[in-house]
Scaffold this active site. Structure first.
Site, PDB file in Angstrom:
ATOM      1  N   TRP A 146       0.759  -1.252  -0.138  1.00 49.32           N
ATOM      2  CA  TRP A 146      -0.070  -0.079   0.113  1.00 49.32           C
ATOM      3  C   TRP A 146       0.715   1.070   0.160  1.00 49.32           C
ATOM      4  O   TRP A 146       1.726   1.321   0.562  1.00 49.32           O
ATOM      5  CB  TRP A 146      -0.963   0.045   1.197  1.00 49.32           C
ATOM      6  CG  TRP A 146      -1.658   1.078   1.339  1.00 49.32           C
ATOM      7  CD1 TRP A 146      -2.608   1.504   0.611  1.00 49.32           C
ATOM      8  CD2 TRP A 146      -2.177   1.801   2.757  1.00 49.32           C
ATOM      9  NE1 TRP A 146      -3.323   2.626   1.111  1.00 49.32           N
ATOM     10  CE2 TRP A 146      -3.128   2.646   2.360  1.00 49.32           C
ATOM     11  CE3 TRP A 146      -1.379   1.697   3.997  1.00 49.32           C
ATOM     12  CZ2 TRP A 146      -3.659   3.677   3.369  1.00 49.32           C
ATOM     13  CZ3 TRP A 146      -2.028   2.551   4.984  1.00 49.32           C
ATOM     14  CH2 TRP A 146      -3.108   3.369   4.538  1.00 49.32           C
ATOM     15  N   ASP A 227      -0.116  -5.748   9.397  1.00 49.03           N
ATOM     16  CA  ASP A 227      -1.226  -4.733   8.963  1.00 49.03           C
ATOM     17  C   ASP A 227      -2.397  -5.557   8.544  1.00 49.03           C
ATOM     18  O   ASP A 227      -2.212  -5.901   7.367  1.00 49.03           O
ATOM     19  CB  ASP A 227      -0.681  -3.784   8.262  1.00 49.03           C
ATOM     20  CG  ASP A 227      -1.827  -2.698   7.794  1.00 49.03           C
ATOM     21  OD1 ASP A 227      -1.287  -1.759   6.998  1.00 49.03           O
ATOM     22  OD2 ASP A 227      -2.832  -2.669   8.382  1.00 49.03           O
ATOM     23  N   LYS A 263     -12.987  -1.615   6.274  1.00 50.99           N
ATOM     24  CA  LYS A 263     -13.584  -2.497   5.156  1.00 50.99           C
ATOM     25  C   LYS A 263     -14.529  -3.321   5.908  1.00 50.99           C
ATOM     26  O   LYS A 263     -15.525  -3.491   5.396  1.00 50.99           O
ATOM     27  CB  LYS A 263     -12.474  -3.172   4.296  1.00 50.99           C
ATOM     28  CG  LYS A 263     -11.768  -2.587   3.319  1.00 50.99           C
ATOM     29  CD  LYS A 263     -10.905  -1.342   4.106  1.00 50.99           C
ATOM     30  CE  LYS A 263      -9.942  -0.789   2.804  1.00 50.99           C
ATOM     31  NZ  LYS A 263      -8.896   0.283   3.690  1.00 50.99           N
TER      32      LYS A 263
END
Lengths: 419, 470
Positions: A146, A227, A263
Site C-alpha cells: 500500500w 497490518d 472495510k
C-alpha cells in the site's frame, strides 16, 4: 500610515507572503483517482480505485449490523464515560478477533492495545514508537505494498527498505526471493507483513509458507509487524484470515499488529482501528501502552468515540455479531463472483493472455498486470479508473459493468504478447 | 536431499539454537554432523521463556520466546491533566470535587450532551447517510461553515478564497498539522508560547520537532496579565517567529488581553514580521457570543496579516469525544491558500489518511441549519451563563468568608472555563489532600466542574490552602 476606521485597522498593503515557498503537493495516487472519477461525466464510468466496498449497483453500503448498532447508541446521554468504556471494549474485542477468543495473550493481558485512527493511525503510532524506542531500526516493506506505508514510516523518520514479494512473471508470490531477503536482512530487522488479502496484489502466502516465514523470523530474530486491514474480507472467515498472525504468536513471536474496521465493517469514514504490541508480561504491556498513549496525546489527544462504540456494540452483542459475520460473507461472495465473471468474460472474448491470477488472488484487489499505458488507455478511452500499478478494486465491479470492463481490458491488451 | 542449517548462537541474544531442515518434504530424521548426532539443543533464554515443541513433518524444533524488543520501554509520565480525573475517580470521599479537566458539567455535575447535537444525530440517523471515507481535507460542508463561523461569512479572507481550511482531530490534531507544516516549511523557526499555556502545547511542538520558547503572560502578583512582559518578549524573539495566542478564554489562566491590548499585540507582531498562530478552543464559550469571542482573530485578519488558527468543537458543542476541529491558514492569495491546503493534506495522509466523519456532520448540520444554529447559540449562552454565575457565587463566598482583605476580584475578571486561583503547587496539593478538591498543580480550577451548591465548600478550601499552606 495608520488610522482608526470603524474601530479596526485597514488592510495593510505590506502583508508578508509567508507561503511563497510552498509548492503544490503531488496528489495522492489512490485518493486522486476518486477525485478524477467524480469529475468525469461519462455514463459508463467505472471507479476501480479506492478499496471501498460497493454493492451490485455500485453503491456504498452501510451494513445492517452497523445501522442497528447506531440506533442503539444515538443520543446517548453519557458519552464521556461511554467513550472510555467503548475504547476499552474495542481494544479487548479487537484483540480477541486477532489472536483468538481463548488466546493466552489476551487472557494474560500480555499486550499493549490502544484504539487508533484506523489502519493508518495505528501504523503511524507504531512507526513513531519504533523510532522513539528503537531509533537504530528500519522497516522492511513488501514490494509492492500500500503506497501510504512508505509515507507513514517516512514521516515518522524511520528509514525503509523493501523485500521481494510479488512475482510479475507468475503474478503470484516470489517466495524464494522473499525468504532470501528475510535471511539476508540483518538480525532483529522489523518487517511489515500483510496477514491476508495483500494490498495491492491480492497474493497471500499459503499456510505452509507462513510457517516457514515464521520459522525464519525466529532464526533471524526479526520483529513481525502485521497490518491486517481485511480480516474476514479475504476468505469470508474471520479466524482463517487471522491464521498467519496466530501461527506467529504460537511460534513465540512478540508481534505488533494493526487492525482496521474500515472495510470489514464498512466504517471507512469513522476511522476505527486498533494497534496491539505483544509484550513479555502484563507489566511491560502497561509501560508500552502508556508510551503509545503519550505519542497519541501529542497527535490528537484521544481517538474519536463514535466508530469505536459501533464496533464494540456489534462485537459484544451476539445477534449483531452474527449478523455481521453473515454480511461479511455476502460481501466476499459478491467480490469472488465478480472475479470469476471477469475472468470468464475475458476468456470468452478470446484474450490471448492468461487471466488465472484474477481468481487466484484474494481479497478486495486484483493486481491485473496491466501496464501504466494500458491503465491510461482504459481511463481515457473507456472512463475506467484504477491506480497506475494496474490494481483493480473488485468491489467496484458489478454484474452491470463487468462485461463493459472485460471488453475494455480486452481491447487494450489484445495486441499484447503476454506480459 | 536435506540440507540443514545450524545457526550458532550470537552473543547478543539468548535464543534457542535451531536445527532445521530447509526442505520441508523430507520426513523427520535425526541429522548427523560430524561425530555428534544432533537432536534438540538449546540455550535457555534470559528472563521469561516458554519452550514449545512443534513438528510439521520435519525435524521437531524447540523454540524459545524472544526477549522483547521493547525491554527498555519505561512507563510514560502520567498526563498532568487527564491524570487528575483518574485520581478523582479513585477517591471515595463524599465531598470530592473534580475541577480538573475542562469538560462542561451541569449544575448537577453531569456531562451535558447539547440538545442540538441530539437533534442533529437523530437527523443523521434518519437520513441513513453512508460511512464512506471523507476526502483527506475533511467534510466540505464542515470546512465551509467552520471558516465562516470563525471569520464571519462576509469576511474578505473568505470571499477571496484566501483561507486554507482542513478538518482536523479537534484542537490537538489541528495544532499538530500546523506544527508539522511549520517544521517542514520553516525549519528552525520557533513558536512562542505563553507562560503558562495548555500543557499539551509543548508535547505537540516537541513531537513535531518545532522549537519553542515562552513569552511572559501570567503575572502572579496581580493574578492578571503581564502585558509589558508579553510585549517585550514578543519583540525580543527572532523575526519571523510564530506567536501562539489563545483567541479567547486563555487556558489555564482565564486571563484575556483587552481589545486595546490585542491591537498592540497585533502591532508588535506586524513590526517583527512574526506569524500569529491562534488556538481557538472556546469560541462562544467565553462570553456566550460566537462573534465576540472571535474578535481577536478577526482583528488580526483585518490587519492583513497571514495567520494560522486551530479550532475545536470539543467544548462549545460538547463534542469532546468526537474529535472535531479545523486548521485554518489565512494566506495573502488564494493561490497560496490552495498550495498550503495541498501540503496540509500531504501531512495528514500519513497520520490518519482522512478525518472521522461523525463529528464533522454534526457541526455541519448544526451550524448550517438556521433553526439549529439559533438553538445552539441559546444553549451556549446557558453554558457560559452558568459559568459566570458560578464565578460570581465563588467570588461572593470568598469575599464573605475571607477576613484577610485579599482581593478576589480576579475571579470575576477572568473568563471562560478556567480560573487561575493563584494557588501554588503545595497549596494545590492541600486542596486535594485535605479537601478532596481535584485540580491541576498550577493552581488551575475548571469552573465547568463547579456547581453553585459547592461554591461555599470550595471557598473554604481555597481560603484554608491560601492562608495556611505555603
Amino acid at each position: 500610515m495608520m488610522w482608526r476606521y470603524l474601530g479596526r485597522r485597514p488592510m495593510s498593503t505590506l502583508a508578508t507572503d509567508w507561503w511563497h515557498n510552498v509548492g503544490i503537493a503531488p496528489k495522492d495516487p489512490i485518493l486522486s483517482i476518486t477525485e478524477a472519477f467524480f469529475a468525469d461525466s461519462s455514463p459508463n464510468k467505472i471507479n476501480l480505485g479506492v478499496g471501498a466496498y460497493r454493492d451490485d449497483e455500485g453503491k456504498p453500503v452501510v451494513l445492517q449490523c452497523v445501522r442497528d448498532a447506531e440506533a442503539k447508541i444515538t443520543g446517548c446521554e453519557f458519552l464521556e464515560s461511554l467513550s472510555r468504556q467503548g475504547n476499552v471494549k474495542l481494544v479487548e474485542e479487537s484483540a480477541k478477533l486477532a489472536y483468538g477468543e481463548n488466546s493466552d495473550v489476551v487472557k494474560e493481558g500480555r499486550f499493549a492495545g490502544v484504539q487508533a485512527l484506523s489502519g493508518t493511525g495505528a501504523c503511524r503510532l507504531f512507526a513513531e514508537f519504533q523510532r522513539r524506542f528503537r531509533p537504530e531500526s528500519q522497516i522492511y516493506l513488501p514490494s509492492p505494498t500500500w503506497s501510504n506505508h512508505h509515507n507513514i514510516w517516512r514521516d515518522a523518520r524511520v528509514p525503509s527498505r523493501t523485500y521481494h514479494y510479488y512475482d510479475p512473471e507468475s503474478k503470484g508470490l516470489h517466495f524464494g526471493a522473499l525468504m532470501d531477503d528475510v535471511k539476508n536482512a540483518p538480525d532483529h530487522s522489523f518487517f511489515l507483513l500483510h496477514p491476508c488479502a495483500h494490498n495491492p496484489t491480492g497474493v497471500d502466502p499459503t499456510e505452509e509458507q507462513w510457517r516457514e516465514i515464521s520459522h525464519q523470523f525466529k532464526v533471524k530474530n526479526h520483529f513481525p509487524f502485521f497490518d491486517m486491514a481485511y480480516q474476514g474480507f479475504a476468505s469470508g472467515n474471520l479466524s482463517k484470515d487471522a491464521q498467519a498472525i496466530r501461527i506467529f504468536v504460537e511460534d513465540g513471536h512478540l508481534i505488533g499488529c494493526v487492525q482496521s474496521f474500515s472495510k470489514n465493517m464498512g466504517l471507512y469514514g469513522q476511522r476505527v482501528g486498533c494497534l496491539s504490541v505483544l509484550c513479555m508480561n502484563a507489566k511491560q504491556a502497561i509501560a508500552v501502552k502508556s508510551q503509545l498513549q503519550h505519542i497519541a496525546r501529542a497527535m490528537y489527544s484521544n481517538p474519536p468515540v463514535h466508530g469505536a462504540l459501533l464496533v464494540s456494540t456489534i462485537l459484544c452483542d451476539p445477534h449483531l455479531r452474527n449478523l455481521w459475520v453473515e454480511e461479511l460473507k455476502v460481501m466476499v461472495n459478491r467480490t469472488t463472483k465478480m472475479r470469476v465473471t471477469l475472468q470468464k468474460n475475458l476468456e470468452e472474448l478470446g484474450s490471448p493472455l492468461n487471466w488465472d491470477h484474477i481468481t487466484n488472488q484474494i481479497g478486495m484487489f486484483c493486481y491485473s498486470g496491466l501496464t501504466p499505458e494500458q491503465v491510461d488507455q482504459l481511463r481515457n478511452k473507456f472512463h475506467i479508473y484504477m491506480t497506475h500499478d494496474g490494481r483493480i478494486s473488485m468491489a467496484g465491479i458489478t454484474t452491470g459493468n463487468v462485461a463493459y470492463l472485460a471488453n475494455a481490458i480486452h481491447e487494450v491488451t489484445k495486441s499484447a504478447e503476454g506480459y | 536431499m536435506a540440507s540443514s542449517t545450524i545457526l550458532s548462537l550470537g552473543s547478543a541474544s539468548p535464543l534457542a539454537l535451531l536445527a532445521v531442515s530447509e526442505n520441508s518434504k523430507v520426513p523427520p530424521q535425526k541429522v548427523k554432523f560430524g561425530s555428534s548426532g544432533l537432536t534438540n539443543s538449546f540455550l535457555k533464554a534470559k528472563g521469561n521463556s516458554s519452550l514449545k515443541s512443534q513438528s510439521f513433518g520435519r525435524i521437531s524444533m524447540t523454540v524459545a520466546v524472544n526477549v522483547s524488543r521493547f525491554e527498555g520501554v519505561t512507563m510514560a509520565p502520567p498526563d498532568p491533566i487527564l491524570g487528575v480525573s483518574e485520581a478523582f475517580r479513585a477517591d471515595t470521599n463524599d465531598a470530592k470535587l473534580n475541577l480538573g479537566v475542562g469538560a462542561y458539567r451541569t449544575e448537577e455535575l453531569q456531562p451535558y450532551v447539547l440538545n442540538v447535537v441530539k437533534k442533529a444525530e437523530n437527523l443523521m440517523l434518519e437520513r441513513g447517510e453512508n460511512k464512506e471515507y471523507l476526502p483527506i481535507e475533511g467534510l466540505a460542508a464542515f470546512n465551509k461553515v467552520t471558516a465562516e463561523l470563525l471569520f464571519g461569512a462576509d469576511n474578505p479572507v473568505i470571499r477571496e478564497g484566501r483561507v486554507a481550511t482542513v478538518q482536523g482531530l479537534s484542537g490537538t490534531g489541528s495544532l499538530r498539522l500546523a506544527a508539522a507544516l511549520i517544521e517542514r516549511y520553516f525549519p528552525g523557526s520557533k513558536v512562542l508560547i505563553s507562560s503558562p499555556t495548555w500543557g499539551n502545547h509543548k508535547n505537540i511542538f516537541n513531537d513535531a520537532k518545532v522549537p519553542w520558547s515562552e513569552y511572559r503572560y501570567y503575572d502572579p502578583k496581580t493574578v492578571g496579565l503581564d502585558f509589558d512582559g508579553m510585549i517585550s518578549d514578543i519583540k525580543a524573539a527572532p523575526a519571523g517567529s510564530f506567536v501562539l495566542l489563545h483567541g479567547c478564554a486563555h487556558n489555564p489562566t482565564g486571563i484575556d488581553p483587552t481589545p486595546e491590548q490585542w491591537e498592540k499585540i497585533a502591532d508588535v507582531i506586524q513590526e517583527k514580521n512574526h506569524i500569529p498562530f491562534f488556538d481557538v478552543a472556546y469560541q462562544g464559550f467565553a462570553s456566550g457570543s460566537l462573534d465576540a469571542d472571535a474578535s481577536s482573530v478577526r482583528l488580526f485578519a483585518a490587519c492583513g496579516l497571514e495567520l494560522l488558527v486551530a479550532q475545536s468543537y470539543s467544548k462549545n458543542l460538547g463534542l469532546y469525544a468526537e474529535r472535531i476541529g479545523a486548521i485554518n491558514v489565512v494566506c495573502s492569495s488564494s493561490d497560496a491558500a490552495a498550495r498550503v491546503k495541498s501540503q496540509l493534506k500531504r501531512l495528514a495522509r500519513p497520520m490518519y489518511s482522512n478525518p472521522p466523519v461523525h463529528g464533522a456532520r454534526i457541526v455541519a448540520n448544526v451550524v448550517g441549519d438556521p433553526a439549529l444554529f439559533n438553538e445552539w447559540r441559546e444553549e451556549m449562552e446557558l453554558m457560559a451563563g452558568r459559568i459566570k454565575n458560578v464565578r460570581q457565587k465563588l467570588f461572593d463566598s470568598l469575599s464573605a468568608k475571607d477576613k484577610s482583605g485579599k482581593d478576589w476580584s480576579f475571579i470575576l475578571k477572568q473568563i471562560g472555563m478556567f480560573s487561575f486561583t493563584g494557588l501554588n503547587k503545595a497549596q494545590s496539593e492541600n486542596m486535594t489532600n485535605k479537601w478532596h478538591v481535584y485540580m491541576t498543580k498550577d493552581g488551575r480550577i475548571s469552573l465547568a466542574g463547579l456547581s453553585l451548591a459547592k461554591c461555599e465548600y470550595l471557598a473554604d478550601a481555597i481560603i484554608d490552602s491560601y492562608h495556611n499552606v505555603s
